[in-house]
Design a protein around this motif. Sequence first.
Motif, PDB file in Angstrom:
ATOM      1  N   SER A 190       0.845  -1.190   0.000  1.00 34.78           N
ATOM      2  CA  SER A 190       0.000   0.000   0.000  1.00 34.78           C
ATOM      3  C   SER A 190       0.880   1.240   0.000  1.00 34.78           C
ATOM      4  O   SER A 190       2.079   1.170   0.315  1.00 34.78           O
ATOM      5  N   LEU A 191       0.277   2.362  -0.363  1.00 34.30           N
ATOM      6  CA  LEU A 191       1.034   3.612  -0.461  1.00 34.30           C
ATOM      7  C   LEU A 191       0.127   4.778  -0.109  1.00 34.30           C
ATOM      8  O   LEU A 191      -0.990   4.896  -0.634  1.00 34.30           O
ATOM      9  N   ASP A 192       0.611   5.645   0.795  1.00 34.79           N
ATOM     10  CA  ASP A 192      -0.073   6.890   1.140  1.00 34.79           C
ATOM     11  C   ASP A 192       0.845   8.053   0.802  1.00 34.79           C
ATOM     12  O   ASP A 192       2.038   8.036   1.129  1.00 34.79           O
ATOM     13  N   VAL A 193       0.288   9.067   0.157  1.00 33.81           N
ATOM     14  CA  VAL A 193       1.050  10.257  -0.228  1.00 33.81           C
ATOM     15  C   VAL A 193       0.286  11.495   0.215  1.00 33.81           C
ATOM     16  O   VAL A 193      -0.926  11.612  -0.028  1.00 33.81           O
ATOM     17  N   LYS A 194       0.997  12.396   0.881  1.00 35.33           N
ATOM     18  CA  LYS A 194       0.432  13.693   1.256  1.00 35.33           C
ATOM     19  C   LYS A 194       1.345  14.777   0.707  1.00 35.33           C
ATOM     20  O   LYS A 194       2.529  14.821   1.014  1.00 35.33           O
ATOM     21  N   TRP A 195       0.761  15.668  -0.105  1.00 34.40           N
ATOM     22  CA  TRP A 195       1.562  16.687  -0.796  1.00 34.40           C
ATOM     23  C   TRP A 195       0.930  18.053  -0.577  1.00 34.40           C
ATOM     24  O   TRP A 195      -0.236  18.263  -0.911  1.00 34.40           O
ATOM     25  N   GLY A 196       1.716  18.967  -0.025  1.00 31.16           N
ATOM     26  CA  GLY A 196       1.279  20.346   0.067  1.00 31.16           C
ATOM     27  C   GLY A 196       1.512  21.034  -1.264  1.00 31.16           C
ATOM     28  O   GLY A 196       2.592  21.570  -1.516  1.00 31.16           O
ATOM     29  N   ILE A 197       0.485  21.013  -2.136  1.00 32.81           N
ATOM     30  CA  ILE A 197       0.629  21.596  -3.472  1.00 32.81           C
ATOM     31  C   ILE A 197       1.046  23.052  -3.367  1.00 32.81           C
ATOM     32  O   ILE A 197       1.942  23.525  -4.059  1.00 32.81           O
ATOM     33  N   THR A 198       0.369  23.787  -2.502  1.00 33.26           N
ATOM     34  CA  THR A 198       0.762  25.133  -2.092  1.00 33.26           C
ATOM     35  C   THR A 198       0.639  25.155  -0.579  1.00 33.26           C
ATOM     36  O   THR A 198       0.093  24.216   0.024  1.00 33.26           O
ATOM     37  N   ASP A 215      -1.470  26.508   1.073  1.00 31.59           N
ATOM     38  CA  ASP A 215      -2.877  26.559   1.452  1.00 31.59           C
ATOM     39  C   ASP A 215      -3.696  25.387   0.930  1.00 31.59           C
ATOM     40  O   ASP A 215      -4.855  25.240   1.296  1.00 31.59           O
ATOM     41  N   VAL A 216      -3.124  24.563   0.055  1.00 32.90           N
ATOM     42  CA  VAL A 216      -3.861  23.475  -0.584  1.00 32.90           C
ATOM     43  C   VAL A 216      -3.090  22.170  -0.393  1.00 32.90           C
ATOM     44  O   VAL A 216      -1.889  22.108  -0.664  1.00 32.90           O
ATOM     45  N   THR A 217      -3.799  21.132   0.063  1.00 29.53           N
ATOM     46  CA  THR A 217      -3.168  19.841   0.356  1.00 29.53           C
ATOM     47  C   THR A 217      -3.853  18.731  -0.432  1.00 29.53           C
ATOM     48  O   THR A 217      -5.084  18.692  -0.525  1.00 29.53           O
ATOM     49  N   LEU A 218      -3.041  17.843  -0.980  1.00 24.30           N
ATOM     50  CA  LEU A 218      -3.542  16.674  -1.703  1.00 24.30           C
ATOM     51  C   LEU A 218      -3.160  15.408  -0.943  1.00 24.30           C
ATOM     52  O   LEU A 218      -1.996  15.208  -0.597  1.00 24.30           O
ATOM     53  N   ASN A 219      -4.153  14.571  -0.655  1.00 23.89           N
ATOM     54  CA  ASN A 219      -3.930  13.256  -0.045  1.00 23.89           C
ATOM     55  C   ASN A 219      -4.344  12.180  -1.039  1.00 23.89           C
ATOM     56  O   ASN A 219      -5.420  12.271  -1.636  1.00 23.89           O
ATOM     57  N   THR A 220      -3.511  11.181  -1.210  1.00 20.68           N
ATOM     58  CA  THR A 220      -3.875  10.036  -2.043  1.00 20.68           C
ATOM     59  C   THR A 220      -3.521   8.751  -1.303  1.00 20.68           C
ATOM     60  O   THR A 220      -2.604   8.731  -0.472  1.00 20.68           O
ATOM     61  N   THR A 221      -4.231   7.702  -1.607  1.00 21.17           N
ATOM     62  CA  THR A 221      -3.952   6.403  -1.005  1.00 21.17           C
ATOM     63  C   THR A 221      -4.248   5.312  -2.026  1.00 21.17           C
ATOM     64  O   THR A 221      -5.202   5.413  -2.801  1.00 21.17           O
ATOM     65  N   ILE A 222      -3.421   4.285  -2.034  1.00 21.12           N
ATOM     66  CA  ILE A 222      -3.604   3.123  -2.899  1.00 21.12           C
ATOM     67  C   ILE A 222      -3.568   1.874  -2.024  1.00 21.12           C
ATOM     68  O   ILE A 222      -2.605   1.658  -1.281  1.00 21.12           O
ATOM     69  N   ASN A 223      -4.631   1.097  -2.101  1.00 21.59           N
ATOM     70  CA  ASN A 223      -4.755  -0.116  -1.292  1.00 21.59           C
ATOM     71  C   ASN A 223      -4.375   0.181   0.166  1.00 21.59           C
ATOM     72  O   ASN A 223      -3.455  -0.425   0.721  1.00 21.59           O
ATOM     73  N   PRO A 224      -5.060   1.105   0.819  1.00 20.90           N
ATOM     74  CA  PRO A 224      -4.639   1.560   2.149  1.00 20.90           C
ATOM     75  C   PRO A 224      -4.640   0.448   3.178  1.00 20.90           C
ATOM     76  O   PRO A 224      -5.487  -0.446   3.169  1.00 20.90           O
ATOM     77  N   ASP A 225      -3.642   0.530   4.086  1.00 22.06           N
ATOM     78  CA  ASP A 225      -3.514  -0.427   5.182  1.00 22.06           C
ATOM     79  C   ASP A 225      -4.103   0.204   6.438  1.00 22.06           C
ATOM     80  O   ASP A 225      -3.538   1.146   6.998  1.00 22.06           O
ATOM     81  N   PHE A 226      -5.258  -0.283   6.879  1.00 21.63           N
ATOM     82  CA  PHE A 226      -5.913   0.237   8.071  1.00 21.63           C
ATOM     83  C   PHE A 226      -5.702  -0.673   9.279  1.00 21.63           C
ATOM     84  O   PHE A 226      -6.419  -0.581  10.273  1.00 21.63           O
ATOM     85  N   SER A 227      -4.702  -1.541   9.216  1.00 18.04           N
ATOM     86  CA  SER A 227      -4.510  -2.509  10.293  1.00 18.04           C
ATOM     87  C   SER A 227      -4.065  -1.853  11.594  1.00 18.04           C
ATOM     88  O   SER A 227      -4.227  -2.436  12.664  1.00 18.04           O
ATOM     89  N   GLN A 228      -3.479  -0.634  11.510  1.00 16.83           N
ATOM     90  CA  GLN A 228      -2.990   0.021  12.713  1.00 16.83           C
ATOM     91  C   GLN A 228      -4.011   0.984  13.320  1.00 16.83           C
ATOM     92  O   GLN A 228      -3.718   1.642  14.311  1.00 16.83           O
TER      93      GLN A 228
END
Length: 579
Positions: free
Chosen positions: A264-272, A274-287
């Motif tokens: 799985s992969l989680d990405v958080k990017w502060g585009i600016t 004031d603006v934030t992009l969050n993406t997730t692929i096959n997220p792991d919620f086990s924790q």
Amino acid sequence: MIKRTVAAAFCFFTHSLFAADKIDIPYIAKSAVIDGVLDEPHWQQAYPIKVDNVTWPYENIPSDEKMDVLVYENGEMLYIAYQAFDSSPEHIRAFYRDRDRAWDDDLVGLKIDSFNNQKLAYQFFINPLGVQMDSIENELTKQESDAWDGIWESAGQINEQGYIVEVAIPFRMLNFDDSVKTKQMAMEFVRFIPRNERLRVSSIKIDHNNNCWICQMHTVTGFEQTQQGNNLTIVPALVMGKSQQRDISSAHPDWQDDSTIEPSLDVKWGITPDVTLNTTINPDFSQVEADVAQLSINDNFALFYPEKRAFFADNADYFTSPWDLIYTRNVAEPDFGAKVTGNVGQHNFAAFVANDQQSNIIIPGNLGSTIVSLDNKSNNAAGRYRYDFSNDFSIAATTTARESDDYHNYMVSLDTKYRFTDSDTFVFQYAQSDTQYSDEFVDNLCGSQSCDNPDETECEIGSDCAYSEPLLRVLSDTPLKDNAYRISYEHNEKHWMAFSNYSNIGDEFRADLGFMGQVDFNKFVTGGRYRWYGDDKTWWNRMEFYSDWDISHNDNKSCSKRSYKPAFLSMGHYKVMSS
């Protein structure tokens, strides 16, 4: 042991935050070790604040127990040191508890309105042993959510004079206006003292005639070296498992291996900033921590569970409205998701898209609700935009969409909140929906019964017919279209409060991506209270008369509830007299 120079700074140079409208947080290019021991010499240069004003249950009386606070920032962290003096340190309440579960202990903390727009406030509280509690206070909904968990440092130690707590809060965890060099935020420093009564002690004065306490926090300026930057966080995860099983009924059973690999992969990017992009692929919620157990016996409506998954919980308050139109727990097992949130000037916006391996949908009714879980994959999308004309007046729009095979639900809503005086607030919301249920919903609700050629006219609620209310609400060859609206007004002063609100939710209205378990009702409620306050010389500190009247009907004008609470007396925050 506190160094004498630092103690001198605490004792002689502290002053109350309400002594000035604004304070400037100093920049000190040094870090502090968060250990509950103030032995770094640069604490002498920090800004001193006195916290000695009781704001609840009394209104701005001096506190017998004093607390001094030191504050500075280094461009990356906000550092706070609390010296809480206590005349009876043996009575300090402090236990090692789970996060967000120490509200009954002695506490110190900080509230931050990072945009200084009187809409949201981050809350950070710590008990004398360093146990953390954090939440977000929402002025629009008048609710506090502890589902948000920030990553920050704290440590505390109890001593003969009381206790000391040190805190470090990363600025990258906060949302704020990064377009100006000198930033403005609003802050309040708070202490809770639970003894024979629970006192709330503050660094500012709180006017109890003003129902908005966030609005009364004073402006804090500075943070010239502080920038959010275009932060990029990449979190890969890999979950592997292996199991073996065999058929013991066989004469010579062989072990059958089964291996699984889930990247799985989680990405958080502060585009600016004031603006934030969050993406997730096959997220792991086990924790993710387990849900708190809830009792469903004798409860006809679906249970609400707070969101704890990081992808959905991050900036979740950007999606809030007077109604719970976006409830992300409805998305159970996403393969992917993308979310963008931002606050640029007077514009506040948020949107997300995610698929789901299954479809969990609440079927609402007038007297109860049920949840249908289908194996069909679904696609989900939601968005919200708010424009703030001022800190007191805003207009917003919300839209959601869910689709799966022959099923769909589309919803759009407009809402506004106008706070035209410190005591008077008006809220209005209107929503429309379009829903089409598939045959799978009918089969799921029928269970073992036969649902061939049902006759709705013979299947009224409460009859001996085999068709239940949830089933009747999905039986339709054409899309279900309906609307809902609510109007509320509240006048809230220190001594008296009056309110009135009306809600109308149509029989065929659905908000399937939200949490609305009841439809087909019209409800009117009005009431008020009058409150008296004692002082520190009486054995009571609050007494009130309260009364309300409400009535509810369904769309067929059948009265489902009528109640009246006659004026009754209640007393709160009793004082326990010491022997």
